[in-house]
Design an enzyme around this catalytic site. Structure first.
Site, PDB file in Angstrom:
ATOM      1  N   HIS A   1      -4.093  -1.180   2.359  1.00  0.00           N
ATOM      2  CA  HIS A   1      -3.747  -1.064   0.941  1.00  0.00           C
ATOM      3  C   HIS A   1      -3.910  -2.388   0.216  1.00  0.00           C
ATOM      4  CE1 HIS A   1       0.221  -2.069   2.842  1.00  0.00           C
ATOM      5  NE2 HIS A   1       0.364  -2.839   1.787  1.00  0.00           N
TER       6      HIS A   1
ATOM      7  N   GLU B   1      -1.241  -9.192   4.542  1.00  0.00           N
ATOM      8  CA  GLU B   1      -0.325  -8.433   5.381  1.00  0.00           C
ATOM      9  C   GLU B   1      -1.142  -7.806   6.506  1.00  0.00           C
ATOM     10  OE1 GLU B   1       1.454  -5.048   3.367  1.00  0.00           O
ATOM     11  OE2 GLU B   1       2.973  -4.797   4.925  1.00  0.00           O
TER      12      GLU B   1
HETATM   13 CO    CO Z   1       2.014  -4.100   1.635  1.00  0.00          CO
END
Ligand code: CO
Length: 134
Positions: free
Chosen positions: A7, A130
């Site tokens: 994402h 991330e």
């Molecule tokens: Co995230």
């Protein structure tokens, strides 16, 4: 080591307005908001055919994205999330190459219920990264 883009996260000052814009103006598939008190954020996931968008807004005191929104009051891209098969192996390999892992260095359970880690943006071209184990 890294796999698919899981994402792109966008910090927003008004998550309901942002979710409505993605649902209405952009015609996207928007999931209900969920609170992540362990991470100090409220999140809305938007499912796209090839990835997801994660809208983030601060939740509670001392949210890790409060400072980002102070610097970027209208919002902005906050981080990108790459998938890895083995987050501990990825972490150890990255640390050995000099990258800094944020926080304790131990994976936390992220918004999808899977282990995540964050890497220092100064080590990745100004982009907070991330990693999520899938
Ligand atoms: Co995230």
């Amino acid at each position: 080591m890294i796999g698919r883009l899981n994402h792109v996260a966008i910090a927003v000052p008004d998550i309901e307005a942002a979710a409505a814009q993605y649902r209405g103006t952009l015609g996207a598939s928007v999931r209900p908001a969920q609170d992540e008190p362990d991470h100090g954020v409220r999140v809305v996931f938007i499912d796209l055919p090839n990835t997801k968008i994660e809208l983030l807004t601060p939740l509670g005191e001392g949210s890790p994205i409060a400072g980002f929104l102070e610097k970027n009051p209208s919002g902005g891209i906050h981080h990108i999330c790459y998938e890895v098969e083995d987050i501990i192996a990825a972490r150890d390999q990255l640390k050995a190459s000099g990258a800094r892992v944020l926080g304790s260095g131990e994976p936390k359970i992220g918004a999808h219920g899977k282990p995540v880690l964050f890497l220092h943006p100064k080590d990745f071209n100004g982009c907070l990264v991330e990693l999520e184990q899938v």
